[in-house]
Design a protein around this motif. Sequence first.
Motif, PDB file in Angstrom:
ATOM      1  N   LEU A   1       0.522  -1.378  -0.293  1.00  0.00           N
ATOM      2  CA  LEU A   1       0.450   0.127   0.185  1.00  0.00           C
ATOM      3  C   LEU A   1       0.987   1.643   0.308  1.00  0.00           C
ATOM      4  O   LEU A   1       0.776   2.849  -0.478  1.00  0.00           O
ATOM      5  CB  LEU A   1      -0.212   0.524   1.256  1.00  0.00           C
ATOM      6  CG  LEU A   1      -2.441  -1.062   1.141  1.00  0.00           C
ATOM      7  CD1 LEU A   1      -2.844  -0.985   2.042  1.00  0.00           C
ATOM      8  CD2 LEU A   1      -3.061  -0.299  -0.233  1.00  0.00           C
ATOM      9  N   LEU A   2       1.646   1.354   0.437  1.00  0.00           N
ATOM     10  CA  LEU A   2       3.012   2.797   0.703  1.00  0.00           C
ATOM     11  C   LEU A   2       2.935   2.429  -0.642  1.00  0.00           C
ATOM     12  O   LEU A   2       4.014   4.250  -1.313  1.00  0.00           O
ATOM     13  CB  LEU A   2       3.847   1.945   1.858  1.00  0.00           C
ATOM     14  CG  LEU A   2       3.388   1.955   3.069  1.00  0.00           C
ATOM     15  CD1 LEU A   2       4.999   1.815   4.265  1.00  0.00           C
ATOM     16  CD2 LEU A   2       2.806   3.707   3.878  1.00  0.00           C
ATOM     17  N   VAL A   3       4.025   1.855  -1.376  1.00  0.00           N
ATOM     18  CA  VAL A   3       4.233   1.770  -2.678  1.00  0.00           C
ATOM     19  C   VAL A   3       2.726   2.549  -3.634  1.00  0.00           C
ATOM     20  O   VAL A   3       3.703   3.221  -4.501  1.00  0.00           O
ATOM     21  CB  VAL A   3       4.942   0.123  -3.060  1.00  0.00           C
ATOM     22  CG1 VAL A   3       5.168  -0.179  -4.614  1.00  0.00           C
ATOM     23  CG2 VAL A   3       6.237   0.038  -2.366  1.00  0.00           C
ATOM     24  N   ILE A   4       1.829   1.726  -3.738  1.00  0.00           N
ATOM     25  CA  ILE A   4       1.149   2.136  -4.595  1.00  0.00           C
ATOM     26  C   ILE A   4       0.535   3.131  -4.444  1.00  0.00           C
ATOM     27  O   ILE A   4       0.682   4.274  -4.953  1.00  0.00           O
ATOM     28  CB  ILE A   4      -0.132   1.353  -4.042  1.00  0.00           C
ATOM     29  CG1 ILE A   4       0.094  -0.287  -4.418  1.00  0.00           C
ATOM     30  CG2 ILE A   4      -1.510   1.545  -4.813  1.00  0.00           C
ATOM     31  CD1 ILE A   4      -1.241  -1.198  -4.090  1.00  0.00           C
TER      32      ILE A   4
ATOM     33  N   SER B   1      -5.118   1.701  -4.643  1.00  0.00           N
ATOM     34  CA  SER B   1      -5.230   1.147  -3.093  1.00  0.00           C
ATOM     35  C   SER B   1      -6.048   1.148  -2.779  1.00  0.00           C
ATOM     36  O   SER B   1      -5.869   0.203  -1.950  1.00  0.00           O
ATOM     37  CB  SER B   1      -4.778   3.063  -3.116  1.00  0.00           C
ATOM     38  OG  SER B   1      -4.387   3.004  -2.131  1.00  0.00           O
ATOM     39  N   LEU B   2      -7.521   1.489  -3.003  1.00  0.00           N
ATOM     40  CA  LEU B   2      -8.499   1.204  -2.368  1.00  0.00           C
ATOM     41  C   LEU B   2      -9.410   0.145  -2.070  1.00  0.00           C
ATOM     42  O   LEU B   2      -9.888  -0.859  -1.650  1.00  0.00           O
ATOM     43  CB  LEU B   2     -10.046   2.347  -2.855  1.00  0.00           C
ATOM     44  CG  LEU B   2      -9.758   3.473  -2.213  1.00  0.00           C
ATOM     45  CD1 LEU B   2     -11.017   4.516  -3.384  1.00  0.00           C
ATOM     46  CD2 LEU B   2      -9.870   3.616  -1.037  1.00  0.00           C
ATOM     47  N   TRP B   3      -8.439  -0.642  -3.471  1.00  0.00           N
ATOM     48  CA  TRP B   3      -8.891  -2.016  -3.389  1.00  0.00           C
ATOM     49  C   TRP B   3      -8.123  -3.273  -3.021  1.00  0.00           C
ATOM     50  O   TRP B   3      -8.249  -3.854  -1.895  1.00  0.00           O
ATOM     51  CB  TRP B   3      -9.406  -2.927  -4.815  1.00  0.00           C
ATOM     52  CG  TRP B   3     -10.704  -2.317  -5.765  1.00  0.00           C
ATOM     53  CD1 TRP B   3     -10.917  -1.158  -5.979  1.00  0.00           C
ATOM     54  CD2 TRP B   3     -12.032  -2.445  -5.492  1.00  0.00           C
ATOM     55  NE1 TRP B   3     -11.903  -0.782  -6.842  1.00  0.00           N
ATOM     56  CE2 TRP B   3     -12.895  -1.744  -5.734  1.00  0.00           C
ATOM     57  CE3 TRP B   3     -12.358  -3.526  -4.504  1.00  0.00           C
ATOM     58  CZ2 TRP B   3     -13.956  -1.890  -6.388  1.00  0.00           C
ATOM     59  CZ3 TRP B   3     -14.164  -3.655  -4.539  1.00  0.00           C
ATOM     60  CH2 TRP B   3     -14.356  -3.282  -5.277  1.00  0.00           C
ATOM     61  N   VAL B   4      -6.313  -3.000  -2.814  1.00  0.00           N
ATOM     62  CA  VAL B   4      -6.130  -3.459  -1.923  1.00  0.00           C
ATOM     63  C   VAL B   4      -6.838  -3.587  -0.409  1.00  0.00           C
ATOM     64  O   VAL B   4      -6.252  -4.672   0.706  1.00  0.00           O
ATOM     65  CB  VAL B   4      -4.738  -3.182  -2.468  1.00  0.00           C
ATOM     66  CG1 VAL B   4      -3.574  -3.426  -1.381  1.00  0.00           C
ATOM     67  CG2 VAL B   4      -4.089  -3.605  -3.735  1.00  0.00           C
TER      68      VAL B   4
ATOM     69  N   ILE C   1      -8.341  -5.082   4.987  1.00  0.00           N
ATOM     70  CA  ILE C   1      -9.281  -4.451   6.784  1.00  0.00           C
ATOM     71  C   ILE C   1      -9.046  -5.671   7.704  1.00  0.00           C
ATOM     72  O   ILE C   1      -8.200  -6.162   8.614  1.00  0.00           O
ATOM     73  CB  ILE C   1     -10.092  -4.059   6.308  1.00  0.00           C
ATOM     74  CG1 ILE C   1      -9.895  -2.490   5.554  1.00  0.00           C
ATOM     75  CG2 ILE C   1     -10.745  -3.333   7.157  1.00  0.00           C
ATOM     76  CD1 ILE C   1     -10.921  -1.837   4.478  1.00  0.00           C
ATOM     77  N   PRO C   2      -9.348  -6.764   6.819  1.00  0.00           N
ATOM     78  CA  PRO C   2      -9.549  -8.453   7.538  1.00  0.00           C
ATOM     79  C   PRO C   2      -8.047  -8.519   7.946  1.00  0.00           C
ATOM     80  O   PRO C   2      -8.230  -8.410   9.026  1.00  0.00           O
ATOM     81  CB  PRO C   2     -10.727  -9.195   6.352  1.00  0.00           C
ATOM     82  CG  PRO C   2      -9.849  -8.559   4.911  1.00  0.00           C
ATOM     83  CD  PRO C   2      -9.513  -7.179   5.547  1.00  0.00           C
ATOM     84  N   LEU C   3      -7.073  -8.259   6.958  1.00  0.00           N
ATOM     85  CA  LEU C   3      -6.032  -8.378   7.766  1.00  0.00           C
ATOM     86  C   LEU C   3      -5.699  -8.378   8.762  1.00  0.00           C
ATOM     87  O   LEU C   3      -4.716  -8.915   9.930  1.00  0.00           O
ATOM     88  CB  LEU C   3      -5.005  -9.083   6.549  1.00  0.00           C
ATOM     89  CG  LEU C   3      -3.383  -9.698   6.884  1.00  0.00           C
ATOM     90  CD1 LEU C   3      -3.449 -11.377   6.989  1.00  0.00           C
ATOM     91  CD2 LEU C   3      -2.797  -9.485   5.782  1.00  0.00           C
ATOM     92  N   TYR C   4      -5.479  -6.883   9.256  1.00  0.00           N
ATOM     93  CA  TYR C   4      -4.774  -6.148  10.540  1.00  0.00           C
ATOM     94  C   TYR C   4      -6.230  -6.124  10.736  1.00  0.00           C
ATOM     95  O   TYR C   4      -5.624  -6.152  12.125  1.00  0.00           O
ATOM     96  CB  TYR C   4      -4.678  -4.815   9.861  1.00  0.00           C
ATOM     97  CG  TYR C   4      -5.692  -3.410   9.631  1.00  0.00           C
ATOM     98  CD1 TYR C   4      -6.451  -3.398  11.098  1.00  0.00           C
ATOM     99  CD2 TYR C   4      -6.323  -2.605   8.700  1.00  0.00           C
ATOM    100  CE1 TYR C   4      -7.511  -2.181  10.862  1.00  0.00           C
ATOM    101  CE2 TYR C   4      -6.970  -2.310   8.887  1.00  0.00           C
ATOM    102  CZ  TYR C   4      -7.917  -1.930   9.485  1.00  0.00           C
ATOM    103  OH  TYR C   4      -8.869  -1.368   8.982  1.00  0.00           O
TER     104      TYR C   4
END
Length: 177
Positions: free
Chosen positions: A28-31, A74-77, A82-85
Amino acid sequence: MDTEKGLSALPKSLKAGLIATLVLLAALLVINQPLKTGPAHQGIVSYQLAGNAEQALAIVQSWGAEGLRWAKLSLWVDFLFIPLYCLTLIMLTRHCTLDRPGVRERNVARWIRTLFITAGLADVTENVLLLNNLDAPTDAISLAATLSALAKFTALTLGIAGLVIIRAARRHPLAPG
């Protein structure tokens, strides 16, 4: 307790969750890098906190067509993130309270888990709003997305602070299982 010993004491599922969360966060930071523009100094975070249609439109226009593709990605990733964190933070809460059998500690842990779930729900709401605000930003959707983002950041901050406090109150490292 040294770091190496501490990491080896973590359950495999928690280790896997932490690693996967960090990998997806790095992605996400790269995107987000191509999304950093004049009106959006923080990339997608600036868009999350735009607050009104004028700011949101200025950000979207500064991204152009290529930037819009990165923003959508970014929004789709983030929907995967979300469920992962959330699950990882819930597992971490459980792990940090293993040696805390008291009623007060169980209640605090319940509140911490509730904060992490609240953050995840606010994050999903925010992403849906942001995706719907990309084509023609409105004040209502921009404000709702900003409020959702603030709720997410607040819940995450309070939850993590709760974990720190519950561990600090023990005054010694978590005993290995």
